[in-house]
Design a protein around this motif. Structure first.
Motif, PDB file in Angstrom:
ATOM      1  N   UNK A  10       1.061  -1.203  -0.106  1.00 30.31           N
ATOM      2  CA  UNK A  10       0.076   0.067  -0.108  1.00 30.31           C
ATOM      3  C   UNK A  10       1.321   0.895  -0.290  1.00 30.31           C
ATOM      4  N   UNK A  56       0.098   1.931  -5.510  1.00 32.26           N
ATOM      5  CA  UNK A  56       0.122   0.893  -4.781  1.00 32.26           C
ATOM      6  C   UNK A  56       0.610  -0.181  -5.632  1.00 32.26           C
ATOM      7  N   UNK A  57       0.393  -1.436  -5.116  1.00 33.10           N
ATOM      8  CA  UNK A  57       1.416  -2.047  -6.142  1.00 33.10           C
ATOM      9  C   UNK A  57       0.758  -3.760  -5.643  1.00 33.10           C
ATOM     10  N   UNK A  58      -0.189  -4.532  -5.968  1.00 30.13           N
ATOM     11  CA  UNK A  58      -0.250  -6.166  -5.559  1.00 30.13           C
ATOM     12  C   UNK A  58       0.891  -7.026  -6.166  1.00 30.13           C
ATOM     13  N   UNK A 123     -19.676   7.919  -6.124  1.00 30.43           N
ATOM     14  CA  UNK A 123     -20.429   8.069  -5.127  1.00 30.43           C
ATOM     15  C   UNK A 123     -20.226   9.479  -4.351  1.00 30.43           C
ATOM     16  N   UNK A 124     -21.697   9.839  -4.352  1.00 27.19           N
ATOM     17  CA  UNK A 124     -21.427  11.497  -4.213  1.00 27.19           C
ATOM     18  C   UNK A 124     -20.466  12.130  -2.909  1.00 27.19           C
ATOM     19  N   UNK A 125     -20.693  11.213  -1.879  1.00 29.42           N
ATOM     20  CA  UNK A 125     -19.711  11.447  -0.548  1.00 29.42           C
ATOM     21  C   UNK A 125     -19.261  10.251  -0.711  1.00 29.42           C
ATOM     22  N   UNK A 126     -17.553  10.480   0.063  1.00 30.15           N
ATOM     23  CA  UNK A 126     -16.174   9.853  -0.234  1.00 30.15           C
ATOM     24  C   UNK A 126     -16.771   8.756   0.624  1.00 30.15           C
ATOM     25  N   UNK A 127     -15.806   7.330   0.789  1.00 30.66           N
ATOM     26  CA  UNK A 127     -16.240   6.258   1.354  1.00 30.66           C
ATOM     27  C   UNK A 127     -14.713   6.316   2.402  1.00 30.66           C
ATOM     28  N   UNK A 128     -14.801   5.504   3.571  1.00 34.30           N
ATOM     29  CA  UNK A 128     -13.776   5.665   4.511  1.00 34.30           C
ATOM     30  C   UNK A 128     -12.577   4.576   3.989  1.00 34.30           C
ATOM     31  N   UNK A 129     -13.558   2.911   3.157  1.00 36.95           N
ATOM     32  CA  UNK A 129     -12.835   2.143   3.008  1.00 36.95           C
ATOM     33  C   UNK A 129     -12.031   2.324   2.037  1.00 36.95           C
ATOM     34  N   UNK A 131      -9.810   5.697   0.973  1.00 39.76           N
ATOM     35  CA  UNK A 131      -9.725   6.810   1.461  1.00 39.76           C
ATOM     36  C   UNK A 131      -8.015   5.920   0.844  1.00 39.76           C
ATOM     37  N   UNK A 133      -7.372   5.070  -1.888  1.00 40.05           N
ATOM     38  CA  UNK A 133      -7.364   3.832  -2.745  1.00 40.05           C
ATOM     39  C   UNK A 133      -7.949   3.977  -3.497  1.00 40.05           C
ATOM     40  N   UNK A 138     -17.040  12.485  -7.700  1.00 40.75           N
ATOM     41  CA  UNK A 138     -18.223  13.154  -6.687  1.00 40.75           C
ATOM     42  C   UNK A 138     -19.565  13.076  -7.676  1.00 40.75           C
ATOM     43  N   UNK A 249      -2.623   0.771  -9.365  1.00 41.72           N
ATOM     44  CA  UNK A 249      -2.152  -0.334  -9.011  1.00 41.72           C
ATOM     45  C   UNK A 249      -0.731  -1.413 -10.183  1.00 41.72           C
TER      46      UNK A 249
ATOM     47  N   UNK B  83     -23.121  14.938   2.560  1.00 39.97           N
ATOM     48  CA  UNK B  83     -22.278  15.907   1.866  1.00 39.97           C
ATOM     49  C   UNK B  83     -21.304  16.473   2.542  1.00 39.97           C
ATOM     50  N   UNK B  91     -11.229  11.675   6.913  1.00 35.41           N
ATOM     51  CA  UNK B  91     -10.931  10.767   5.407  1.00 35.41           C
ATOM     52  C   UNK B  91     -11.315   8.886   6.278  1.00 35.41           C
ATOM     53  N   UNK B  92     -11.015   8.392   7.221  1.00 33.30           N
ATOM     54  CA  UNK B  92     -11.812   7.747   8.118  1.00 33.30           C
ATOM     55  C   UNK B  92     -13.102   7.496   8.130  1.00 33.30           C
ATOM     56  N   UNK B  94     -17.186   8.806   6.973  1.00 33.04           N
ATOM     57  CA  UNK B  94     -18.294   9.427   6.294  1.00 33.04           C
ATOM     58  C   UNK B  94     -19.535   9.544   6.712  1.00 33.04           C
ATOM     59  N   UNK B 128      -1.592  -6.584   2.565  1.00 34.45           N
ATOM     60  CA  UNK B 128      -0.453  -4.742   3.290  1.00 34.45           C
ATOM     61  C   UNK B 128      -2.429  -4.097   3.038  1.00 34.45           C
ATOM     62  N   UNK B 129      -2.590  -4.864   1.533  1.00 31.70           N
ATOM     63  CA  UNK B 129      -4.821  -4.055   1.721  1.00 31.70           C
ATOM     64  C   UNK B 129      -5.555  -4.679   2.877  1.00 31.70           C
ATOM     65  N   UNK B 133      -7.519  -4.677   8.462  1.00 34.30           N
ATOM     66  CA  UNK B 133      -8.932  -4.600   7.706  1.00 34.30           C
ATOM     67  C   UNK B 133      -9.571  -6.371   7.883  1.00 34.30           C
TER      68      UNK B 133
END
Lengths: 261, 261
Positions: A10, A56-58, A123-129, A131, A133, A138, A249, B83, B91-92, B94, B128-129, B133
């Protein structure tokens, strides 16, 4: 003999892969430290490519050998190496595979294909998961966004001079690359652009990602079928903006079979 | 009237949801700050449950009103609230939805069902991802792991006294809860245990998750069909260990329709 290691990371907390002159923590500097701690000597670790800060790299491949030599003296069998090295690495980097390769192997020049992925979160609102990534979009997108972007992406396929998709100031003489596959898919709120090619120019995937999204946003979106003209222009200004690093990625690196012992 | 907000958060950096006496940053303290900045006055924010440090939420509901009142004076329509509030949040965390509810609504007592998810990451080397989680399971599991765990989980369904699955020292008098659904699925390296019930005891899902994994690990794994006996024992010691917090997600909170205006 040399060892080829496969890592994933990450990139959020790193100044890219490559050790920097000015200092700053990089993935490579962490690998160097981990190897020194595990083997008890300095190592040469050569990566398959450079990555920008935040990317990032997988699957990221690197060759590792004792400094100044072409072998890696250790009692550890390759199967034990991933877990042993990972134990010395922070949570956001791991080594998950290790194989022996021929001495002449160079992880950058031997690459025959690489696959990158660019993730948009819609999505209109961002997603914490999501962030760090994915790139948060929006705006309400065109209802057929995936179809349009996929149509645009298809034009990248084939052997082209990709000067329009290269960061300005790059010192590359020949910008010809062959794209084997390029497409956009959607799953839930995430749109993913995947592209596989024999090689990539500096910022190439990020400029492609920035151009694709312009086909489905704004007052006057780009025509998906205008991509061939953008390629033909050989002019960075004809393509879209460079998408931010944290959506990118490195997914896969491919080598010819003969390098593996 | 009151407002019900739906949030999601990555709990890695928080001391749980609830504001702590000893201080420490919590999700609630961040919501309080964001609301104060947005509305210009102090608010009462009451959550649908407490969560432990490190626990995540995909859907967490809270009621918000001006401090000491049962309404939320604002010129912002509910559709603009998510929003606007999210812009003041890190960021973590919403807020992705907001709806008006009746004044008497209490986000904890009105809950009719909740769904939790527990994620296990199964691979020799960690990812890492998946850091923070999921629960990393480096052991080779039983080949039929999902089938066995799913069989064990099915025994949770129904109305039972779940004393065996409650943290010791809890002051709950009646540990009877009704589990509507419980099952384990696998996708790639991730196994997911999902459980839906009318309510949960302290650590209930984490003890269930810790018990399920004992059906597929170790020299003498638990028999999946021993779960009814574990429930019947009414004894915390008969169940397995408490799985770590960072694999747990509150997925969904359900309310009766009449609360919505």
């Amino acid at each position: 003999m040399k060892m080829l290691i496969c890592c994933s990371f990450d990139g959020s907390n790193y100044h890219g892969y490559q050790v920097q002159r000015g200092g700053g923590v990089t993935v490579q500097s962490e690998l160097n430290r981990a190897a020194r701690e595990l083997f008890g000597y300095e190592c040469d670790i050569v990566g398959c490519s450079r990555t920008d800060a935040g990317v990032h790299a997988r699957m990221f491949c690197a060759a590792i050998s004792k400094r100044g030599r072409s072998d890696l003296p250790t009692a550890l069998p390759p199967t034990k190496l991933p877990r042993a090295l990972s134990a010395h690495l922070p949570e956001d980097i791991c080594v998950y595979n290790a194989v022996e390769v021929e001495d002449e192997f160079h992880p950058r020049y031997a690459v025959i294909a690489k696959e990158y992925e660019y993730r948009y979160f819609v999505r209109e609102v961002r997603d914490p998961f999501e962030s760090n990534r994915s790139w948060h979009m929006p705006l309400p997108l065109h209802p057929d966004a995936v179809v349009k972007m996929n149509r645009a992406a298809a034009h990248f396929c084939g052997k082209h001079d990709f000067t329009s998709f290269m960061a300005q100031g790059s010192k590359i003489v020949d910008a010809t690359r062959t794209v084997y596959q390029a497409g956009v898919t959607q799953e839930g709120n995430v749109m993913t652009f995947r592209v596989c090619a024999d090689g990539f120019l500096y910022h190439m995937v990020r400029i492609m990602a920035g151009t694709l999204i312009e086909c489905v946003t704004g007052q006057a979106p780009r025509d998906p079928d205008s991509i061939p003209a953008v390629i033909a222009a050989h002019d960075r200004a004809s393509a879209g903006r460079t998408a931010p690093a944290h959506g990118l990625y490195l997914n896969r690196v491919e080598y010819p079979n003969h390098i593996f012992l």
